[in-house]
Design a protein around this motif. Structure first.
Motif, PDB file in Angstrom:
ATOM      1  N   ASN A  59      12.903  -7.271  -1.301  1.00 26.25           N
ATOM      2  CA  ASN A  59      13.635  -6.213  -0.621  1.00 26.25           C
ATOM      3  C   ASN A  59      13.324  -6.271   0.864  1.00 26.25           C
ATOM      4  N   ASP A  60      14.351  -6.166   1.696  1.00 31.16           N
ATOM      5  CA  ASP A  60      14.142  -6.349   3.131  1.00 31.16           C
ATOM      6  C   ASP A  60      13.610  -5.090   3.814  1.00 31.16           C
ATOM      7  N   VAL A  61      13.355  -4.045   3.031  1.00 30.38           N
ATOM      8  CA  VAL A  61      12.828  -2.810   3.611  1.00 30.38           C
ATOM      9  C   VAL A  61      11.324  -2.732   3.364  1.00 30.38           C
ATOM     10  N   GLN A  62      10.566  -2.776   4.410  1.00 29.81           N
ATOM     11  CA  GLN A  62       9.129  -2.524   4.390  1.00 29.81           C
ATOM     12  C   GLN A  62       8.349  -3.354   3.369  1.00 29.81           C
ATOM     13  N   PRO A  63       8.394  -4.692   3.444  1.00 24.40           N
ATOM     14  CA  PRO A  63       7.542  -5.491   2.568  1.00 24.40           C
ATOM     15  C   PRO A  63       6.139  -5.669   3.144  1.00 24.40           C
ATOM     16  N   TYR A  64       5.988  -5.368   4.441  1.00 20.53           N
ATOM     17  CA  TYR A  64       4.723  -5.583   5.120  1.00 20.53           C
ATOM     18  C   TYR A  64       3.671  -4.636   4.591  1.00 20.53           C
ATOM     19  N   PRO A  65       2.404  -4.900   4.807  1.00 23.80           N
ATOM     20  CA  PRO A  65       1.821  -6.073   5.477  1.00 23.80           C
ATOM     21  C   PRO A  65       1.308  -7.094   4.467  1.00 23.80           C
ATOM     22  N   LEU A  66       1.968  -7.214   3.329  1.00 25.40           N
ATOM     23  CA  LEU A  66       1.502  -8.082   2.254  1.00 25.40           C
ATOM     24  C   LEU A  66       1.871  -9.538   2.519  1.00 25.40           C
ATOM     25  N   LYS A  67       1.068 -10.451   1.961  1.00 23.91           N
ATOM     26  CA  LYS A  67       1.296 -11.876   2.144  1.00 23.91           C
ATOM     27  C   LYS A  67       1.449 -12.556   0.789  1.00 23.91           C
ATOM     28  N   VAL A  68       2.487 -13.366   0.663  1.00 21.17           N
ATOM     29  CA  VAL A  68       2.744 -14.090  -0.582  1.00 21.17           C
ATOM     30  C   VAL A  68       1.564 -15.006  -0.898  1.00 21.17           C
ATOM     31  N   GLY A  69       1.137 -14.964  -2.156  1.00 17.85           N
ATOM     32  CA  GLY A  69       0.050 -15.815  -2.608  1.00 17.85           C
ATOM     33  C   GLY A  69      -1.323 -15.175  -2.525  1.00 17.85           C
ATOM     34  N   LYS A  70      -1.435 -14.080  -1.784  1.00  9.07           N
ATOM     35  CA  LYS A  70      -2.737 -13.438  -1.630  1.00  9.07           C
ATOM     36  C   LYS A  70      -2.955 -12.410  -2.733  1.00  9.07           C
ATOM     37  N   TYR A  71      -4.230 -12.200  -3.091  1.00 10.88           N
ATOM     38  CA  TYR A  71      -4.600 -11.227  -4.112  1.00 10.88           C
ATOM     39  C   TYR A  71      -5.052  -9.925  -3.441  1.00 10.88           C
ATOM     40  N   TYR A  72      -4.582  -8.806  -3.988  1.00  6.38           N
ATOM     41  CA  TYR A  72      -4.997  -7.493  -3.509  1.00  6.38           C
ATOM     42  C   TYR A  72      -5.372  -6.626  -4.707  1.00  6.38           C
ATOM     43  N   SER A  73      -6.327  -5.736  -4.507  1.00  5.82           N
ATOM     44  CA  SER A  73      -6.668  -4.797  -5.575  1.00  5.82           C
ATOM     45  C   SER A  73      -5.604  -3.710  -5.652  1.00  5.82           C
ATOM     46  N   ALA A  74      -5.485  -3.106  -6.830  1.00 10.39           N
ATOM     47  CA  ALA A  74      -4.535  -2.003  -7.000  1.00 10.39           C
ATOM     48  C   ALA A  74      -4.861  -0.874  -6.031  1.00 10.39           C
ATOM     49  N   PHE A  75      -6.147  -0.626  -5.820  1.00 13.90           N
ATOM     50  CA  PHE A  75      -6.547   0.439  -4.908  1.00 13.90           C
ATOM     51  C   PHE A  75      -6.093   0.152  -3.480  1.00 13.90           C
ATOM     52  N   ASP A  76      -6.325  -1.062  -3.009  1.00 19.07           N
ATOM     53  CA  ASP A  76      -5.922  -1.406  -1.644  1.00 19.07           C
ATOM     54  C   ASP A  76      -4.412  -1.268  -1.453  1.00 19.07           C
ATOM     55  N   LEU A  77      -3.646  -1.542  -2.499  1.00 18.33           N
ATOM     56  CA  LEU A  77      -2.186  -1.460  -2.397  1.00 18.33           C
ATOM     57  C   LEU A  77      -1.698  -0.027  -2.188  1.00 18.33           C
ATOM     58  N   LEU A  78      -2.523   0.960  -2.534  1.00 17.14           N
ATOM     59  CA  LEU A  78      -2.112   2.353  -2.344  1.00 17.14           C
ATOM     60  C   LEU A  78      -1.953   2.698  -0.864  1.00 17.14           C
ATOM     61  N   TYR A  79      -2.685   2.027   0.008  1.00 11.65           N
ATOM     62  CA  TYR A  79      -2.607   2.353   1.436  1.00 11.65           C
ATOM     63  C   TYR A  79      -1.267   1.954   2.052  1.00 11.65           C
ATOM     64  N   PRO A  80      -0.815   0.699   1.939  1.00 10.73           N
ATOM     65  CA  PRO A  80       0.539   0.412   2.453  1.00 10.73           C
ATOM     66  C   PRO A  80       1.623   1.147   1.678  1.00 10.73           C
ATOM     67  N   LEU A  81       1.372   1.449   0.401  1.00  8.86           N
ATOM     68  CA  LEU A  81       2.351   2.202  -0.386  1.00  8.86           C
ATOM     69  C   LEU A  81       2.673   3.527   0.282  1.00  8.86           C
ATOM     70  N   PHE A  82       1.645   4.215   0.781  1.00  9.77           N
ATOM     71  CA  PHE A  82       1.846   5.538   1.363  1.00  9.77           C
ATOM     72  C   PHE A  82       1.938   5.528   2.885  1.00  9.77           C
ATOM     73  N   LEU A  83       1.086   4.774   3.543  1.00  8.49           N
ATOM     74  CA  LEU A  83       1.063   4.841   5.005  1.00  8.49           C
ATOM     75  C   LEU A  83       2.295   4.192   5.619  1.00  8.49           C
ATOM     76  N   GLU A  84       2.776   3.105   5.019  1.00 12.92           N
ATOM     77  CA  GLU A  84       3.949   2.422   5.557  1.00 12.92           C
ATOM     78  C   GLU A  84       5.094   2.379   4.552  1.00 12.92           C
ATOM     79  N   SER A  85       4.953   3.117   3.462  1.00 19.03           N
ATOM     80  CA  SER A  85       5.984   3.214   2.424  1.00 19.03           C
ATOM     81  C   SER A  85       6.444   1.832   1.966  1.00 19.03           C
TER      82      SER A  85
END
Length: 470
Positions: free
Chosen positions: A283-309
């Motif tokens: 989706n071209d809306v707000q994919p940042y700041p994630l990087k393809v191929g990198k591993y993230y914890s579920a907890f860390d993902l909550l921050y871009p989920l809310f701070l940058e939607s």
């Protein structure tokens, strides 16, 4: 075909049949729960303010009646009236009660629950027995849980857990499950049947008996409010202070992510990691700041989920369970909270078919306030590294009003169809010095920040609440 081939074929057929049976019961459970929730007719809010002409004027009524956000008494009384057998777990009194054909027949002491305010606090709501196991091994706690009865996600009613060497787990808070003595769990296990209703409640599910925030009956709000729907409500008492079309369905855009976080925090061990794929960022809306191929914890993902939607974060969180099953769980959670006019179709809110009402959104805010407060902490930018590496603690926060000392939680959303949406909860004090948690939300707004500012200033002008307790 030799014996080995026949054996492999038999195993395949057996696994396939097990899958079909499981799918059938899951489908039945979904339809039964939807029917039960629809039949409950749970009163949510009383309309105490009627919109009058012109469009942006509101008439405020006095003698406001307290209405439960989710009336557990109504749920329970319906089960009793229908002579249903069910299980009630009262986390305030620490008592579990068995009801046979609507009559209480036996009680058991609850020995442990998830610690209040923690990431693993036991969720309240209206659930059902999803499955039973004589002895289940927890891959999270690395312990055996005798007579386990699953009622939601990773949450079970079970006997006292023990390690593989037979050593009992020391007395402590649970990881969110409802712990009984092993003998008591055995009796409950014998009583419980698949799909049997389970009612889990505590003191937060009982609304506070506080003085109404009475506003004069002739008080009229004349402001240029662009939102088609607006609501001010006291989450402690269920009292509605101002209402404009709060029972009308609208697309809610990224307000959807609040339920995404609730389900993720209750069904996923937040220290687990997931690898980001290109499909998650399609989706071209707000994919940042994630990087393809990198591993993230579920907890860390909550921050871009809310701070940058971040829609990519929502898709990544859903991928732990699979998008389709995750969305099913979002809808099931909404049903358990009595959100009767809410439908989720994806985990990020991209589709305009994600719809709700401000009444239902306020109920979700109430649940997060009481049971998942850490979600609000993240929305306002509070930093935590209890799980994960803290990779996104310093990213920009796109939510409005962040930094205001009275703001407890916030989430915004926007799409072409939904226009702008915004939900907030604020800390005030009444004239008796009691802390009050006030929900202010708008849907289908042309300027969400301005609309909420107008509503916030209006409630302050009424002199029924103050920002400081002095």
């Amino acid at each position: 075909m030799d014996k080995k081939d026949w054996f492999l074929l038999g195993v395949f057929v057996f696994v396939f049949l097990v899958f079909l049976v499981a799918f059938f019961y899951l489908w039945q459970d979904k339809n039964k729960l939807e029917s039960e929730i629809a039949d409950l007719k749970i009163p949510i809010f009383k309309k105490v303010i009627q919109v009058i002409e012109p469009k942006n004027s509101f008439l405020v009524a006095e003698n406001i009646e307290n209405i439960n956000l989710l009336n557990f008494d109504v749920v329970k009384n319906n089960l009793i009236a229908n002579r249903e057998s069910f299980i009630e777990a009262n986390l305030e009194k620490m008592v579990l009660t068995l009801y046979a054909s609507g009559t209480p027949v036996k009680t058991f002491p609850i020995l442990a629950k998830g610690r209040k305010g923690s990431w693993w606090e036991t969720p309240t709501g209206y659930y059902s027995i999803l499955g039973k196991s004589l002895n289940l091994f927890s891959s999270i706690g690395k312990v055996w849980m005798p007579y386990s009865m699953q009622f939601y996600g990773n949450f079970f009613i079970h006997g006292w857990p023990y390690y593989s060497d037979g050593t009992l787990v020391p007395k402590s808070d649970s990881g969110g499950c409802i712990r009984l003595s092993t003998e008591d769990a055995r009796q409950v296990f014998q009583f419980a049947q698949n799909k049997m209703p389970v009612l889990v409640l505590d003191h937060n599910t009982q609304l506070k008996n506080l003085e109404p925030l009475t506003i004069g009956e002739n008080s009229v709000l004349n402001i240029d409010l662009s939102a088609e729907s607006a609501l001010i409500a006291d989450l402690d008492t269920g009292e509605v202070i101002l209402d404009k079309n709060s029972d009308t369905q609208y697309p809610i855009a990224s307000l959807t992510k609040l339920m995404t976080a609730v389900v993720a925090s209750e069904l996923i061990y937040l220290d687990k990691t997931i690898q980001i794929t290109a499909a998650m960022l399609s989706n071209d809306v707000q994919p940042y700041p994630l990087k393809v191929g990198k591993y993230y914890s579920a907890f860390d993902l909550l921050y871009p989920l809310f701070l940058e939607s971040s829609n990519g974060s929502a898709k990544a969180l859903a991928s732990f369970l699979g998008e389709k099953f995750f969305v099913f769980q979002m809808n099931k959670k909404a049903q358990s909270l009595g959100m009767q006019n809410t439908i989720f179709t994806d985990s990020s809110g991209v589709s305009d078919e994600n719809v709700s009402t401000l009444e239902d959104v306020a109920k979700l805010f109430k649940y997060i306030l009481d049971k998942r407060r850490f979600i609000f902490d993240i929305t306002i930018g509070n930093k935590s590294t209890i799980f994960g590496k803290g990779e996104f603690l310093n990213i920009e926060n796109f939510n409005e009003f962040v930094g205001n000392k009275d703001l407890i939680g916030v989430k915004n959303g926007q799409s072409n169809q939904a226009l702008q949406s915004l939900g907030t909860v604020w800390r005030f004090f009444d004239n008796q010095g009691n802390e009050r948690h006030i929900f202010i939300g708008v849907l289908k707004s042309e300027n969400r920040k301005k609309d909420v500012e107008l509503l916030l200033n209006w409630i302050k002008e009424q002199k029924i609440l103050k920002e400081e307790n002095n």
